[in-house]
Design an enzyme around this catalytic site. Structure first.
Site, PDB file in Angstrom:
ATOM      1  N   HIS A 146       0.841  -1.203   0.000  1.00 19.49           N
ATOM      2  CA  HIS A 146       0.000   0.000   0.000  1.00 19.49           C
ATOM      3  C   HIS A 146       0.876   1.254   0.000  1.00 19.49           C
ATOM      4  CE1 HIS A 146      -3.573   2.365   0.682  1.00 19.49           C
ATOM      5  NE2 HIS A 146      -3.113   2.828   1.827  1.00 19.49           N
TER       6      HIS A 146
ATOM      7  N   GLN B 198       4.032   1.560  -1.014  1.00 19.04           N
ATOM      8  CA  GLN B 198       4.714   1.652  -2.304  1.00 19.04           C
ATOM      9  C   GLN B 198       3.760   2.156  -3.383  1.00 19.04           C
ATOM     10  OE1 GLN B 198       7.995   1.484  -1.216  1.00 19.04           O
ATOM     11  NE2 GLN B 198       8.290   0.543  -3.181  1.00 19.04           N
TER      12      GLN B 198
ATOM     13  N   HIS C 213       1.131   4.103  -3.019  1.00 18.28           N
ATOM     14  CA  HIS C 213       0.908   5.540  -2.826  1.00 18.28           C
ATOM     15  C   HIS C 213       2.052   6.355  -3.399  1.00 18.28           C
ATOM     16  CE1 HIS C 213      -2.681   6.641  -0.448  1.00 18.28           C
ATOM     17  NE2 HIS C 213      -2.687   5.353  -0.161  1.00 18.28           N
TER      18      HIS C 213
END
Length: 147
Positions: A119, A121, A123
């Site tokens: 998650h 990474q 973003h």
């Protein structure tokens, strides 16, 4: 484990800080008896900072393109700079996360990849792509508004 309802983050630096997850419980939020507290590990804190700063970078970039569309080029460039700063902070946390997750002697991962890491990474990569596209769009809007 109950669902997370709030994450409280204090500050805006690379300094380690205490972060608290508040879990839902019986009763009202203001009632201390209704909250169960779990201290985040340093690694969880790093990943959370990656998510927060990546998300902020993306949001600032999108605000920048909206300002450019309105012809507010100075504001657009200011927001794009803020986006770049947030992405740079996220990248610092990414580097820290990678260093924390590797056994420096063998180069192998200390533990499996968690959904939270993926998650974070996601973003950061999303923010970087949006920032790059917005940078080009600002230049296009600048040309359009000059005519």
């Amino acid at each position: 484990m109950p669902d997370i309802c709030h994450i409280i983050v204090a500050g805006n630096t690379m300094e380690p800080r205490e972060m608290v997850w508040y879990h839902e419980g019986a009763g009202r939020r203001g009632n201390k008896k209704c909250l169960e507290v779990k201290r985040m590990t340093e690694f969880e804190t790093i990943i959370t900072e990656l998510v927060v700063n990546g998300g902020n970078g993306r949001s600032k970039a999108l605000e920048a393109v909206r300002a450019a569309r309105r012809g507010q080029m100075e504001q657009a460039r200011k927001l794009l700079k803020e986006s770049e700063e947030a992405i740079a902070r996220a990248h610092q946390f990414q580097t820290t996360m990678l260093q924390e997750s590797l056994n420096m002697e063998t180069g192998e991962a200390k533990e499996g990849v968690s959904l939270l890491v993926v998650h974070g990474q996601d973003h950061l990569m999303d923010a970087m792509v949006v920032r790059d596209l917005v940078s080009e769009m600002i230049e296009m809007y600048d040309l359009i508004h000059q005519k």
